[in-house]
Design a protein around this motif. Structure first.
Motif, PDB file in Angstrom:
ATOM      1  N   PHE A 117       0.851  -1.122  -0.245  1.00 51.43           N
ATOM      2  CA  PHE A 117       0.008  -0.046  -0.159  1.00 51.43           C
ATOM      3  C   PHE A 117       0.791   1.434  -0.070  1.00 51.43           C
ATOM      4  O   PHE A 117       1.327   1.739   0.969  1.00 51.43           O
ATOM      5  CB  PHE A 117      -0.933   0.119   1.300  1.00 51.43           C
ATOM      6  N   CYS A 118       1.090   1.671  -1.295  1.00 48.88           N
ATOM      7  CA  CYS A 118       2.063   2.932  -1.205  1.00 48.88           C
ATOM      8  C   CYS A 118       1.448   4.266  -1.288  1.00 48.88           C
ATOM      9  O   CYS A 118       0.270   4.674  -1.601  1.00 48.88           O
ATOM     10  CB  CYS A 118       2.777   2.531  -2.819  1.00 48.88           C
ATOM     11  N   ILE A 119       2.260   5.011  -0.451  1.00 51.88           N
ATOM     12  CA  ILE A 119       1.828   6.524  -0.472  1.00 51.88           C
ATOM     13  C   ILE A 119       2.062   7.022  -1.915  1.00 51.88           C
ATOM     14  O   ILE A 119       3.340   6.959  -2.473  1.00 51.88           O
ATOM     15  CB  ILE A 119       2.414   7.308   0.562  1.00 51.88           C
ATOM     16  N   GLY A 120       1.026   7.829  -2.594  1.00 53.00           N
ATOM     17  CA  GLY A 120       1.053   8.502  -3.734  1.00 53.00           C
ATOM     18  C   GLY A 120       2.404   8.987  -4.124  1.00 53.00           C
ATOM     19  O   GLY A 120       3.025   8.967  -5.055  1.00 53.00           O
ATOM     20  N   HIS A 143      -2.798   3.825  -0.765  1.00 52.35           N
ATOM     21  CA  HIS A 143      -2.562   4.488   0.479  1.00 52.35           C
ATOM     22  C   HIS A 143      -2.840   5.709   0.718  1.00 52.35           C
ATOM     23  O   HIS A 143      -2.098   6.442   1.639  1.00 52.35           O
ATOM     24  CB  HIS A 143      -1.470   3.670   0.896  1.00 52.35           C
ATOM     25  N   SER A 144      -3.462   6.343  -0.261  1.00 52.15           N
ATOM     26  CA  SER A 144      -3.897   7.845  -0.310  1.00 52.15           C
ATOM     27  C   SER A 144      -2.409   8.604  -0.932  1.00 52.15           C
ATOM     28  O   SER A 144      -1.461   7.837  -0.981  1.00 52.15           O
ATOM     29  CB  SER A 144      -4.187   8.717   0.791  1.00 52.15           C
ATOM     30  N   ARG A 160     -11.564  12.505  -2.417  1.00 55.10           N
ATOM     31  CA  ARG A 160     -11.417  12.317  -3.929  1.00 55.10           C
ATOM     32  C   ARG A 160     -10.317  12.777  -4.493  1.00 55.10           C
ATOM     33  O   ARG A 160      -9.588  11.812  -5.196  1.00 55.10           O
ATOM     34  CB  ARG A 160     -12.523  13.076  -4.695  1.00 55.10           C
ATOM     35  N   ARG A 161      -9.555  13.726  -4.216  1.00 57.45           N
ATOM     36  CA  ARG A 161      -8.304  14.096  -4.535  1.00 57.45           C
ATOM     37  C   ARG A 161      -7.244  13.390  -4.245  1.00 57.45           C
ATOM     38  O   ARG A 161      -6.377  12.862  -4.887  1.00 57.45           O
ATOM     39  CB  ARG A 161      -8.167  15.857  -4.138  1.00 57.45           C
ATOM     40  N   GLU A 162      -7.246  12.911  -2.852  1.00 56.12           N
ATOM     41  CA  GLU A 162      -6.215  11.910  -2.389  1.00 56.12           C
ATOM     42  C   GLU A 162      -6.387  10.820  -3.000  1.00 56.12           C
ATOM     43  O   GLU A 162      -5.281  10.130  -3.307  1.00 56.12           O
ATOM     44  CB  GLU A 162      -6.426  12.057  -0.842  1.00 56.12           C
ATOM     45  N   ALA A 183      -6.733   3.318   4.359  1.00 55.48           N
ATOM     46  CA  ALA A 183      -6.630   4.738   5.010  1.00 55.48           C
ATOM     47  C   ALA A 183      -5.134   5.050   5.730  1.00 55.48           C
ATOM     48  O   ALA A 183      -4.823   3.916   6.527  1.00 55.48           O
ATOM     49  CB  ALA A 183      -7.893   5.231   5.683  1.00 55.48           C
ATOM     50  N   PRO A 184      -4.872   6.309   5.671  1.00 56.61           N
ATOM     51  CA  PRO A 184      -3.693   6.441   6.669  1.00 56.61           C
ATOM     52  C   PRO A 184      -3.942   6.161   8.060  1.00 56.61           C
ATOM     53  O   PRO A 184      -4.948   6.552   8.716  1.00 56.61           O
ATOM     54  CB  PRO A 184      -3.343   7.941   6.564  1.00 56.61           C
TER      55      PRO A 184
END
Length: 275
Positions: A117-120, A143-144, A160-162, A183-184
């Motif tokens: 689950f990668c952070i963008g 992962h947002s 939505r943006r995240e 979610a974080p």
């Protein structure tokens, strides 16, 4: 926190959004409170108390990572995966240029697969590493984008943006859009499922976690991950935490000893209806 429960959101690649019971109850309480206040203005203190209690309940639900009050939540693999003696290793908060490559080497050594689950924004900074994760047969999930600590309290537009920014970033790198979201810190907004559903994203938490992001004791982390370990479990670790490199070999040895096979979430759910 009011949603229009008569609205069901869907898209070609998504699923129909149906508000969770807690959301229906919240909408009903807000509507009832408004009617009560209009009919009996002196009762404003009672009305305020009811609304405040409702918001407190939603706040607690948002901070309950494995709860299902706010929408579907996968905490285990499907029964078919459990029968195959499968478990899923999941790694949050990467990719990390120092830790993630060594995690990949360990997984290869034991012929284990996992979901990352990668952070963008981390993925955007390490595109070749994200490609390598995918190339080795692991799945890369959402992962947002920024991993904000206040993610659970964002409104729908910001959610939505995240979600979309991370989704498009991973898809552009790997050629495959994520199908799972976490979610974080596992804290989810009451609005989150209305964002995930039309995008075809399924929410995942975990069966057990090692708290490797806050603990530096490999033995304690390993005990948390393996106490009661069973087929069908989803384990949470972090490839942003160096201590995971001391935990993972022992964990993979235990999986082998117990006859358990580590697979990605995509693989585990591949044979399920609708997948």
């Amino acid at each position: 926190m009011i949603l229009n429960t008569t609205t069901a959101i869907s898209s070609e690649n998504g699923r129909r959004w149906r508000p969770a019971p807690a959301i229906h109850v919240s909408v009903f309480l807000h509507a009832a409170a408004a009617v009560w206040l209009a009919a009996h203005p002196p009762a404003w203190l009672w009305v305020l108390g009811v609304v405040a209690a409702n918001h407190l309940a939603l706040f607690c639900a948002a901070l309950w990572p494995r709860g299902r009050l706010l929408g579907p939540n996968l905490v285990r693999l499907p029964a078919s995966a459990a029968r195959r003696r499968e478990i899923s290793l999941t790694f949050d908060d990467g990719p990390d240029p120092e830790v993630t490559p060594r995690v990949l080497e360990l997984l290869d050594r034991y012929q284990a697969k996992a979901s990352f689950f990668c952070i963008g924004e981390n993925a955007a900074a390490q595109p070749e590493l994200v490609k390598e994760i995918s190339r080795r047969g692991h799945s890369v999930e959402n992962h947002s984008y920024h991993h904000h600590r206040a993610f659970a309290f964002f409104g729908i537009s910001r959610l939505r943006r995240e979600v979309d920014a991370a989704q498009s970033t991973v898809a552009s790198i790997t050629g495959r859009p994520p199908v799972f979201f976490r979610a974080p810190a596992g804290f989810r907004s009451p609005f989150l499922d209305s964002v995930l559903a039309p995008r075809g994203l399924r929410y995942v938490s975990w069966t057990r976690r090692g708290f490797d992001a806050v603990s530096a004791d490999p033995r304690r982390i390993l005990r948390r991950l393996t106490r009661g370990l069973a087929a069908g479990d989803v384990l949470l670790m972090h490839d942003s935490a160096p201590v995971v490199l001391a935990v993972l070999p022992a964990l993979l040895e235990q999986l082998s000893t117990r006859g358990l096979k580590a697979v990605s979430l995509v693989s585990a759910f591949a044979s399920e209806p609708g997948e």
